[in-house]
Design a protein around this motif. Sequence first.
Motif, PDB file in Angstrom:
ATOM      1  N   LYS A  27       0.832  -1.214   0.000  1.00  0.00           N
ATOM      2  CA  LYS A  27       0.000   0.000   0.000  1.00  0.00           C
ATOM      3  C   LYS A  27       0.862   1.259   0.000  1.00  0.00           C
ATOM      4  CE  LYS A  27      -2.723  -1.389   3.452  1.00  0.00           C
ATOM      5  NZ  LYS A  27      -3.801  -1.435   4.448  1.00  0.00           N
ATOM      6  N   LYS A  28       1.949   1.219   0.768  1.00  0.00           N
ATOM      7  CA  LYS A  28       2.830   2.383   0.880  1.00  0.00           C
ATOM      8  C   LYS A  28       3.617   2.626  -0.410  1.00  0.00           C
ATOM      9  CE  LYS A  28       6.837   2.466   3.056  1.00  0.00           C
ATOM     10  NZ  LYS A  28       7.831   2.242   4.075  1.00  0.00           N
ATOM     11  N   ASN A  29       4.125   1.568  -1.010  1.00  0.00           N
ATOM     12  CA  ASN A  29       5.023   1.704  -2.158  1.00  0.00           C
ATOM     13  C   ASN A  29       4.330   1.664  -3.510  1.00  0.00           C
ATOM     14  OD1 ASN A  29       7.238   1.818  -0.428  1.00  0.00           O
ATOM     15  ND2 ASN A  29       7.482  -0.402  -0.446  1.00  0.00           N
ATOM     16  N   SER A  30       3.054   1.349  -3.543  1.00  0.00           N
ATOM     17  CA  SER A  30       2.379   1.160  -4.829  1.00  0.00           C
ATOM     18  C   SER A  30       1.104   1.983  -4.952  1.00  0.00           C
ATOM     19  CB  SER A  30       2.056  -0.328  -5.015  1.00  0.00           C
ATOM     20  OG  SER A  30       3.228  -1.107  -4.940  1.00  0.00           O
ATOM     21  N   THR A  31       1.123   3.176  -4.410  1.00  0.00           N
ATOM     22  CA  THR A  31      -0.085   4.007  -4.442  1.00  0.00           C
ATOM     23  C   THR A  31      -0.525   4.321  -5.872  1.00  0.00           C
ATOM     24  OG1 THR A  31       1.263   5.985  -4.133  1.00  0.00           O
ATOM     25  CG2 THR A  31       0.247   5.045  -2.162  1.00  0.00           C
ATOM     26  N   ASP A  32       0.423   4.587  -6.754  1.00  0.00           N
ATOM     27  CA  ASP A  32       0.058   4.891  -8.147  1.00  0.00           C
ATOM     28  C   ASP A  32      -0.543   3.677  -8.845  1.00  0.00           C
ATOM     29  OD1 ASP A  32       0.889   7.530  -7.903  1.00  0.00           O
ATOM     30  OD2 ASP A  32       2.878   7.146  -8.737  1.00  0.00           O
ATOM     31  N   LEU A  33       0.031   2.508  -8.595  1.00  0.00           N
ATOM     32  CA  LEU A  33      -0.506   1.282  -9.189  1.00  0.00           C
ATOM     33  C   LEU A  33      -1.906   1.000  -8.655  1.00  0.00           C
ATOM     34  CD1 LEU A  33      -0.316  -1.266 -10.908  1.00  0.00           C
ATOM     35  CD2 LEU A  33       0.923  -2.353  -9.010  1.00  0.00           C
ATOM     36  N   LEU A  34      -2.105   1.135  -7.355  1.00  0.00           N
ATOM     37  CA  LEU A  34      -3.433   0.917  -6.775  1.00  0.00           C
ATOM     38  C   LEU A  34      -4.454   1.911  -7.335  1.00  0.00           C
ATOM     39  CD1 LEU A  34      -2.629   0.091  -3.061  1.00  0.00           C
ATOM     40  CD2 LEU A  34      -3.866  -1.354  -4.679  1.00  0.00           C
ATOM     41  N   LYS A  35      -4.033   3.148  -7.501  1.00  0.00           N
ATOM     42  CA  LYS A  35      -4.924   4.159  -8.073  1.00  0.00           C
ATOM     43  C   LYS A  35      -5.301   3.770  -9.502  1.00  0.00           C
ATOM     44  CE  LYS A  35      -5.337   9.003  -9.173  1.00  0.00           C
ATOM     45  NZ  LYS A  35      -4.686  10.239  -9.507  1.00  0.00           N
ATOM     46  N   TYR A  36      -4.319   3.339 -10.267  1.00  0.00           N
ATOM     47  CA  TYR A  36      -4.585   2.917 -11.646  1.00  0.00           C
ATOM     48  C   TYR A  36      -5.555   1.732 -11.664  1.00  0.00           C
ATOM     49  CZ  TYR A  36      -4.071   0.903 -16.249  1.00  0.00           C
ATOM     50  OH  TYR A  36      -4.350   0.374 -17.475  1.00  0.00           O
ATOM     51  N   LEU A  37      -5.296   0.735 -10.841  1.00  0.00           N
ATOM     52  CA  LEU A  37      -6.171  -0.439 -10.806  1.00  0.00           C
ATOM     53  C   LEU A  37      -7.596  -0.050 -10.444  1.00  0.00           C
ATOM     54  CD1 LEU A  37      -3.831  -3.048  -9.088  1.00  0.00           C
ATOM     55  CD2 LEU A  37      -4.624  -3.080 -11.457  1.00  0.00           C
ATOM     56  N   ARG A  38      -7.757   0.809  -9.470  1.00  0.00           N
ATOM     57  CA  ARG A  38      -9.111   1.230  -9.057  1.00  0.00           C
ATOM     58  C   ARG A  38      -9.816   2.014 -10.159  1.00  0.00           C
ATOM     59  NH1 ARG A  38      -8.297   2.608  -2.664  1.00  0.00           N
ATOM     60  NH2 ARG A  38      -8.483   0.444  -2.046  1.00  0.00           N
ATOM     61  N   GLU A  39      -9.085   2.881 -10.834  1.00  0.00           N
ATOM     62  CA  GLU A  39      -9.706   3.749 -11.840  1.00  0.00           C
ATOM     63  C   GLU A  39      -9.881   3.082 -13.194  1.00  0.00           C
ATOM     64  OE1 GLU A  39      -7.292   7.265 -11.903  1.00  0.00           O
ATOM     65  OE2 GLU A  39      -7.988   7.933  -9.931  1.00  0.00           O
ATOM     66  N   GLN A  40      -8.987   2.170 -13.565  1.00  0.00           N
ATOM     67  CA  GLN A  40      -9.002   1.614 -14.914  1.00  0.00           C
ATOM     68  C   GLN A  40      -9.396   0.141 -14.999  1.00  0.00           C
ATOM     69  OE1 GLN A  40      -8.569   3.657 -17.528  1.00  0.00           O
ATOM     70  NE2 GLN A  40      -8.323   5.317 -16.051  1.00  0.00           N
ATOM     71  N   VAL A  41      -9.298  -0.578 -13.912  1.00  0.00           N
ATOM     72  CA  VAL A  41      -9.587  -2.018 -13.949  1.00  0.00           C
ATOM     73  C   VAL A  41     -10.765  -2.357 -13.050  1.00  0.00           C
ATOM     74  CG1 VAL A  41      -8.662  -4.344 -13.574  1.00  0.00           C
ATOM     75  CG2 VAL A  41      -7.156  -2.535 -14.457  1.00  0.00           C
ATOM     76  N   PHE A  42     -10.685  -1.988 -11.784  1.00  0.00           N
ATOM     77  CA  PHE A  42     -11.694  -2.393 -10.815  1.00  0.00           C
ATOM     78  C   PHE A  42     -13.013  -1.659 -10.968  1.00  0.00           C
ATOM     79  CE2 PHE A  42      -7.981  -3.532  -7.779  1.00  0.00           C
ATOM     80  CZ  PHE A  42      -7.734  -4.690  -8.508  1.00  0.00           C
TER      81      PHE A  42
END
Length: 140
Positions: free
Chosen positions: A72-87
């Motif tokens: 969660k700490k190191n991958s905020t951009d990836l998590l944001k991308y996944l939430r906005e574009q995949v999930f």
Amino acid sequence: MEELFKAIGDENRLRILNLLTDYELCVCEIEVLLDLNQSNVSRHLGKLKSSGIISSYKDGQWIHYRLSDEFKKNSTDLLKYLREQVFNRSAYVRELRKCKIYIDSPLSCQDITSDKDRVQVFLEGELERQIFLEESKNEK
């Protein structure tokens, strides 16, 4: 980094990750929510854990999984991308809604263990009921 992308490069692992971005769950819960068998879920969880995406802890006979704090700490951009574009795709949204129904219900791992089919029928029925009510409301 390569290991991370290999871990999320599988549809079922993305489905699991979708649930674990918001909730902490055990194997049996993921199994019911995603309609996957136990060995499949365990294998995917192992891959996600070995890549550092998720962590786990044991509570009696249950092992609970969640996103790891480091991920969660190191991958905020990836998590944001996944939430906005995949999930945000309908299948992921549907599975997350079913998960919320489960979390908000009195059901537990014990219920899943004793009658998995009954739990699945309840969750699907409640999800369909909610969708019907929303559609009825929107038509007015």
